[in-house]
Structure formats: structure tokens, C-alpha cells
Design a protein around this motif. Structure first.
Motif, PDB file in Angstrom:
ATOM      1  N   LEU A 231      -3.201 -15.870   4.742  1.00  0.00           N
ATOM      2  CA  LEU A 231      -3.457 -14.815   5.638  1.00  0.00           C
ATOM      3  C   LEU A 231      -4.523 -14.379   6.828  1.00  0.00           C
ATOM      4  CD1 LEU A 231      -0.133 -12.970   4.355  1.00  0.00           C
ATOM      5  CD2 LEU A 231      -0.380 -14.771   7.059  1.00  0.00           C
ATOM      6  N   PRO A 232      -5.057 -14.051   7.539  1.00  0.00           N
ATOM      7  CA  PRO A 232      -6.233 -13.478   8.487  1.00  0.00           C
ATOM      8  C   PRO A 232      -5.912 -12.359   8.764  1.00  0.00           C
ATOM      9  CG  PRO A 232      -4.106 -14.738  10.214  1.00  0.00           C
ATOM     10  CD  PRO A 232      -3.358 -14.677   8.855  1.00  0.00           C
ATOM     11  N   GLY A 233      -5.217 -11.262   8.272  1.00  0.00           N
ATOM     12  CA  GLY A 233      -5.056  -9.874   7.800  1.00  0.00           C
ATOM     13  C   GLY A 233      -5.413  -8.997   9.469  1.00  0.00           C
ATOM     14  N   PRO A 234      -5.769  -8.641   9.236  1.00  0.00           N
ATOM     15  CA  PRO A 234      -5.733  -7.261  10.270  1.00  0.00           C
ATOM     16  C   PRO A 234      -6.781  -7.579  11.154  1.00  0.00           C
ATOM     17  CG  PRO A 234      -6.410  -5.781   8.140  1.00  0.00           C
ATOM     18  CD  PRO A 234      -6.093  -7.057   7.946  1.00  0.00           C
ATOM     19  N   VAL A 235      -6.633  -7.061  12.482  1.00  0.00           N
ATOM     20  CA  VAL A 235      -7.523  -8.031  13.443  1.00  0.00           C
ATOM     21  C   VAL A 235      -9.249  -7.413  13.950  1.00  0.00           C
ATOM     22  CG1 VAL A 235      -8.323  -8.631  15.866  1.00  0.00           C
ATOM     23  CG2 VAL A 235      -5.974  -8.739  14.667  1.00  0.00           C
TER      24      VAL A 235
ATOM     25  N   GLN B 261       1.988 -16.145  14.090  1.00  0.00           N
ATOM     26  CA  GLN B 261       3.093 -15.663  12.765  1.00  0.00           C
ATOM     27  C   GLN B 261       3.226 -14.968  14.141  1.00  0.00           C
ATOM     28  OE1 GLN B 261      -0.870 -13.407  11.726  1.00  0.00           O
ATOM     29  NE2 GLN B 261      -0.389 -14.031   9.412  1.00  0.00           N
TER      30      GLN B 261
ATOM     31  N   ALA C 272       0.144  -6.178  10.033  1.00  0.00           N
ATOM     32  CA  ALA C 272      -1.996  -6.103  10.527  1.00  0.00           C
ATOM     33  C   ALA C 272      -2.012  -7.227  10.665  1.00  0.00           C
ATOM     34  CB  ALA C 272      -2.955  -5.461   9.458  1.00  0.00           C
ATOM     35  N   GLU C 273      -0.941  -8.239  10.184  1.00  0.00           N
ATOM     36  CA  GLU C 273      -1.499  -9.903  10.873  1.00  0.00           C
ATOM     37  C   GLU C 273      -0.269  -9.757  13.051  1.00  0.00           C
ATOM     38  OE1 GLU C 273      -2.322 -11.973   8.387  1.00  0.00           O
ATOM     39  OE2 GLU C 273      -2.430 -10.138   7.567  1.00  0.00           O
ATOM     40  N   ALA C 274      -1.969 -10.158  13.223  1.00  0.00           N
ATOM     41  CA  ALA C 274      -1.905 -10.324  14.951  1.00  0.00           C
ATOM     42  C   ALA C 274      -1.570 -11.876  15.246  1.00  0.00           C
ATOM     43  CB  ALA C 274      -2.416  -8.899  15.030  1.00  0.00           C
ATOM     44  N   LYS C 275      -1.833 -12.779  14.961  1.00  0.00           N
ATOM     45  CA  LYS C 275      -1.795 -14.143  15.475  1.00  0.00           C
ATOM     46  C   LYS C 275      -0.578 -14.479  16.175  1.00  0.00           C
ATOM     47  CE  LYS C 275      -5.620 -15.988  13.653  1.00  0.00           C
ATOM     48  NZ  LYS C 275      -6.598 -17.088  14.231  1.00  0.00           N
ATOM     49  N   ARG C 276      -0.821 -15.089  17.150  1.00  0.00           N
ATOM     50  CA  ARG C 276       0.029 -15.336  17.967  1.00  0.00           C
ATOM     51  C   ARG C 276       1.053 -16.143  17.337  1.00  0.00           C
ATOM     52  NH1 ARG C 276      -0.334 -15.607  24.187  1.00  0.00           N
ATOM     53  NH2 ARG C 276       1.779 -17.476  23.574  1.00  0.00           N
TER      54      ARG C 276
ATOM     55  N   LYS D  28     -10.754  -5.430   0.778  1.00  0.00           N
ATOM     56  CA  LYS D  28     -10.155  -7.195  -0.333  1.00  0.00           C
ATOM     57  C   LYS D  28     -11.077  -8.278  -0.232  1.00  0.00           C
ATOM     58  CE  LYS D  28      -5.961  -5.287  -2.714  1.00  0.00           C
ATOM     59  NZ  LYS D  28      -4.635  -5.597  -2.334  1.00  0.00           N
TER      60      LYS D  28
ATOM     61  N   PHE E 294       0.887  -1.554   0.128  1.00  0.00           N
ATOM     62  CA  PHE E 294      -0.198   0.097  -0.226  1.00  0.00           C
ATOM     63  C   PHE E 294       0.985   0.872   0.139  1.00  0.00           C
ATOM     64  CE2 PHE E 294      -3.497  -2.467   1.044  1.00  0.00           C
ATOM     65  CZ  PHE E 294      -4.758  -2.175   0.703  1.00  0.00           C
TER      66      PHE E 294
ATOM     67  N   GLY F 264      -8.034  -0.901   3.083  1.00  0.00           N
ATOM     68  CA  GLY F 264      -8.058  -2.128   1.555  1.00  0.00           C
ATOM     69  C   GLY F 264      -8.372  -2.952   1.988  1.00  0.00           C
ATOM     70  N   GLN F 265      -7.098  -3.872   3.412  1.00  0.00           N
ATOM     71  CA  GLN F 265      -7.225  -5.145   3.474  1.00  0.00           C
ATOM     72  C   GLN F 265      -8.484  -6.128   3.624  1.00  0.00           C
ATOM     73  OE1 GLN F 265      -3.690  -6.593   5.503  1.00  0.00           O
ATOM     74  NE2 GLN F 265      -2.525  -4.482   5.823  1.00  0.00           N
TER      75      GLN F 265
ATOM     76  N   ILE G 107       2.366  -3.691  15.292  1.00  0.00           N
ATOM     77  CA  ILE G 107       1.159  -4.280  14.501  1.00  0.00           C
ATOM     78  C   ILE G 107       0.508  -3.091  14.139  1.00  0.00           C
ATOM     79  CG2 ILE G 107       0.514  -6.645  15.240  1.00  0.00           C
ATOM     80  CD1 ILE G 107      -1.248  -5.825  17.774  1.00  0.00           C
TER      81      ILE G 107
ATOM     82  N   ASP H 246      -4.750   1.729   4.476  1.00  0.00           N
ATOM     83  CA  ASP H 246      -4.285  -0.095   4.309  1.00  0.00           C
ATOM     84  C   ASP H 246      -5.103  -1.117   5.152  1.00  0.00           C
ATOM     85  OD1 ASP H 246      -2.038  -1.657   4.216  1.00  0.00           O
ATOM     86  OD2 ASP H 246      -2.038  -1.503   6.232  1.00  0.00           O
ATOM     87  N   ILE H 247      -5.096  -0.228   6.225  1.00  0.00           N
ATOM     88  CA  ILE H 247      -6.228  -1.473   7.326  1.00  0.00           C
ATOM     89  C   ILE H 247      -7.322  -2.003   6.185  1.00  0.00           C
ATOM     90  CG2 ILE H 247      -7.133  -2.050   9.028  1.00  0.00           C
ATOM     91  CD1 ILE H 247      -4.139  -1.818   9.962  1.00  0.00           C
TER      92      ILE H 247
ATOM     93  N   ASN I 130       1.946  -9.299   4.438  1.00  0.00           N
ATOM     94  CA  ASN I 130       0.637  -9.681   3.566  1.00  0.00           C
ATOM     95  C   ASN I 130       1.430  -8.561   2.336  1.00  0.00           C
ATOM     96  OD1 ASN I 130      -0.789 -10.894   2.167  1.00  0.00           O
ATOM     97  ND2 ASN I 130      -2.528 -10.037   3.369  1.00  0.00           N
TER      98      ASN I 130
ATOM     99  N   ASP J 134      -6.105 -16.258  20.305  1.00  0.00           N
ATOM    100  CA  ASP J 134      -5.099 -16.705  19.985  1.00  0.00           C
ATOM    101  C   ASP J 134      -4.180 -15.243  18.758  1.00  0.00           C
ATOM    102  OD1 ASP J 134      -6.476 -16.445  17.907  1.00  0.00           O
ATOM    103  OD2 ASP J 134      -5.646 -18.328  17.292  1.00  0.00           O
ATOM    104  N   VAL J 135      -5.240 -14.025  19.239  1.00  0.00           N
ATOM    105  CA  VAL J 135      -4.719 -13.108  18.563  1.00  0.00           C
ATOM    106  C   VAL J 135      -3.698 -12.133  19.748  1.00  0.00           C
ATOM    107  CG1 VAL J 135      -5.983 -13.679  16.237  1.00  0.00           C
ATOM    108  CG2 VAL J 135      -7.228 -12.083  18.548  1.00  0.00           C
ATOM    109  N   ALA J 136      -2.755 -10.601  18.727  1.00  0.00           N
ATOM    110  CA  ALA J 136      -2.517 -10.061  19.724  1.00  0.00           C
ATOM    111  C   ALA J 136      -3.157  -8.362  19.310  1.00  0.00           C
ATOM    112  CB  ALA J 136      -0.990  -9.090  19.190  1.00  0.00           C
ATOM    113  N   LYS J 137      -3.981  -7.808  20.194  1.00  0.00           N
ATOM    114  CA  LYS J 137      -5.542  -6.672  20.256  1.00  0.00           C
ATOM    115  C   LYS J 137      -4.887  -5.734  20.410  1.00  0.00           C
ATOM    116  CE  LYS J 137      -9.168  -9.453  22.704  1.00  0.00           C
ATOM    117  NZ  LYS J 137      -8.227 -10.535  23.129  1.00  0.00           N
TER     118      LYS J 137
END
Lengths: 124, 244
Positions: B213-217, A89, A83-87, B177, A9, B173-174, A103, B170-171, A54, B227-230
Motif C-alpha cells: 500500500l502506498p501509505g501516507p502522501v 484506492q 492515510a491511503e489517498a490514491k484515487r 516503517k 496504531f 510511524g508509517q 484521509i 501514526d503518520i 493499512n 492520482d492522489v487526494a492531497k
């Protein structure tokens, strides 16, 4: 200090470049994914790499792997801004040899802190 | 219709004509219902066959896990994601507008004072200023330098805030998508539903995308599990637990 900023981006590349300029780093270059970044890294004497994860073409984690596998680049400090925030990853990035992990969305202060920390550890 | 069916029907027709000629109504009625009965049973058989086919197809269709997931999870998720896009763009617009509204009066004030001082300075250069006024002007200039320094540092902070506010692009946009991919999947699903009703179920092509990839939370969607960092602190804690 020569820095490469990699993100698909363009808005994010501009933001990171502007923040880096605020911090006194003016010698910055851009690439839009790992594929375009790798040859730039291999042919230019970069001191620091800031990369997204990504991206189409070649992801940031693959770029990091390629950097660590290249004897000339293996020691290059790498900050991941993603933006990838899974543990899993974050753990994968750490195991692959990332020097810092930020992040999105992030603040100017966070970016500065992490950059300072990366260089502190390298110099220390 | 088979040859045998044809023979039977021809025979029935001849019997019907005979019965009508001798005016035997009872026999004629019987033959009538026999003819229409065979018709109906053929129709029932055909409807039965189609129903079974449709049923099997629908079974295959609902077994397609991707489709079930689409309707059960992905579509409600997509709504949440799009709401989050609205929230993020709104926040960015508000914070940008807020900074601009704060900075405009500052820049106006600096401009007015500079104009005022520059007029006085011109009079001083033209030796058209009493000493008392010169002393006052010196004080004003000193104050102006101090104010400029402070105000420009607010401008600097504001500009950085505006810069950071643009990171929404950016966020979002992801996220958008991802929703587009969902709509495409849904479209493919609808197409195969249409081909089922047309009697030909095509095998769904496997997604050849590389590991997604899971992308933005997105709050309320992706942060339900642990299992995600907030936030950045979660990342820092995790990394330091790994010895970073």
C-alpha cells in the motif's frame, strides 16, 4: 450506540475514541486489525465501524469485504479513516461499500462531519 | 598446470642450463623471455576470465530493477520522507506547546480568583462580612461563573487540539516503517554485491510481501502525479463524482 475503532496504531485509536467521546459516543471498543475486529463484530451488536486501511494481519479493505459478505453485518455503517489517498484506492473502497472516507491527518471537525453524514444518509 | 605445460617448462629449463654452460647469452635471453611469456599469458588469461565474470555479474546486478530503483528514486525519496517526519513532529510539538502556553495563564487566573473568592466566602459564612462587601462579592461570583464558563470552553478546545496534534505518531510511524523497508532492501543489495566480488552471485529472493500500500502522501514525493487526494476535499469531490 456501540462503536468499534480499528487501527494498528494505539495512538490513533485513542485519538478517535476521544473525539467520539467529545461527540457524545462513549460506548467504544478497540481492535488492532481486521483479524481481531471481525470476531468482535460477529459476536457483538455493533452499530458503527471506524477502520484504518493499512494494518498487518488483515487490512481494513479486507475487513470491509468480510463485513459486506456477512449477512448479519452487511448493513453495518463503515467509516474508513486512513492515510491511503490514491484515487484508485478511494474508488475501490467506495465500490466495496464504504459509507465514508477520511484521509489522515484529519481534523476533529472533518471526523464529526463525516460521521454526521453517514448517519444522515442511513436515517434519511 | 597441465602435464604438457610441465614438460615444456622442463624442456625450456634444460635448454637454459645448456645455454648458460656454453655461455650463449643470446640463446639464454631468448629462453628466459619464453618462460616468463608463458607465465604472463596464463596470468592474463586468468585476469581476463575474472574480468568477464565480474562484468557479467555487474550486468546482472544493474539489470536488477529493484536496485536501480533504489538508488535512482527510493533513496532520494527516503530523504524527503524523513524530512517530512521532522516537519510533522515539529508541527505537533509546536502546536502542543502553543496550546499549553495559552492555557496555563487561564488556569492560573481561574485558580487565583477561586482562592480569593473562597476566602471571602469563608468570612461570609463566619458572619464576618459587612453588607456592602457582600454585595460586591455577589457581583464577583457572578462574574467568576461567566469567566469560568468561557475559560473552560477554551480549555476544552485546547485539549482537543493537543489530542489531534498527537496524530503525527501514526503518520510518521508509517513513513518510518517504509524507510526501514528501504534500508533492508539496500542491505540485501549490498550483500549480493559483496557475494558478486566473492565470485558467487546469489539469486535475489523475490519479495513475498502482499501488494504494497502506498501509505501516507508525503508532500513533494507522492503528490507529483495527479492520482492522489492531497486533502479531504479531493476525497469528497471524488466520492461525490461517484454518486456518493
Amino acid at each position: 450506540m456501540k462503536i468499534l475503532v480499528v487501527d494498528d496504531f494505539s495512538t490513533m485509536r485513542r485519538i478517535v475514541k476521544n473525539l467520539l467521546r467529545d461527540l457524545g459516543f462513549t460506548n467504544t471498543f478497540e481492535a488492532d486489525n481486521g483479524k481481531t475486529a471481525l470476531p468482535m463484530l460477529q459476536s457483538g451488536d455493533f452499530d458503527f465501524l471506524v477502520t484504518d486501511w493499512n494494518m498487518p494481519g488483515m487490512t481494513g479493505i479486507d475487513l470491509l469485504k468480510a463485513v459486506r459478505a456477512d449477512p448479519k453485518l452487511a448493513k453495518l455503517p463503515v467509516l474508513m479513516v486512513t492515510a491511503e489517498a490514491k484515487r484508485e484506492q478511494i474508488i475501490l473502497a467506495a465500490q466495496t461499500g464504504v459509507n465514508g472516507y477520511v484521509i489522515k491527518p484529519f481534523t476533529a471537525i472533518t471526523l464529526k462531519e463525516k460521521i454526521d453524514k453517514v448517519f444522515e444518509r442511513i436515517e434519511g | 598446470m597441465t602435464e604438457q605445460d610441465q614438460e615444456i617448462q622442463l624442456l625450456l629449463a634444460k635448454k637454459l642450463v645448456q645455454a648458460l654452460e656454453i655461455n650463449d647469452e643470446v640463446a639464454a635471453d631468448e629462453i628466459f623471455s619464453e618462460i616468463s611469456g608463458s607465465r604472463e599469458s596464463a596470468l592474463f588469461q586468468e585476469v581476463g576470465r575474472l574480468t568477464r565474470q565480474l562484468h557479467d555479474s555487474m550486468n546482472n546486478f544493474s539489470l536488477d530493477a529493484k536496485m536501480t530503483e533504489l538508488t535512482a528514486n527510493d533513496i532520494p525519496d527516503a530523504k524527503e520522507r524523513l524530512h517530512y517526519v521532522i516537519t510533522m513532529t515539529e508541527q505537533a510539538a509546536n502546536s502542543t506547546l502553543g496550546v499549553v502556553e495559552d492555557l496555563l495563564p487561564i488556569s492560573n487566573d481561574l485558580n487565583e480568583k477561586a482562592t480569593e473568592l473562597s476566602d471571602k466566602w469563608d468570612r461570609f459564612l463566619a458572619k464576618d462580612m459587612p453588607f456592602q462587601e457582600f454585595k460586591e462579592m455577589s457581583g464577583d461570583i457572578t462574574a467568576y461563573f461567566l469567566q469560568t464558563k468561557n475559560d473552560l470552553s477554551s480549555v476544552q478546545t485546547g485539549l482537543t487540539d493537543i489530542l489531534m496534534a498527537q496524530s503525527f505518531q501514526d503518520i510518521t510511524g508509517q513513513i518510518i516503517k517504509k524507510v526501514i523497508t528501504l534500508v533492508e532492501d539496500l542491505e540485501k543489495g549490498m550483500v549480493s554485491l559483496v557475494s558478486i566480488s566473492g565470485g558467487q552471485l546469489k539469486k535475489k529472493s523475490k519479495n513475498t510481501d502482499t501488494a504494497e500500500l502506498p501509505g501516507p502522501v508525503v508532500p513533494g514525493v507522492d503528490d507529483k502525479s495527479n492520482d492522489v487526494a492531497k486533502k479531504q476535499d479531493d476525497v469528497d469531490d471524488l466520492l461525490s463524482s461517484l454518486g456518493f
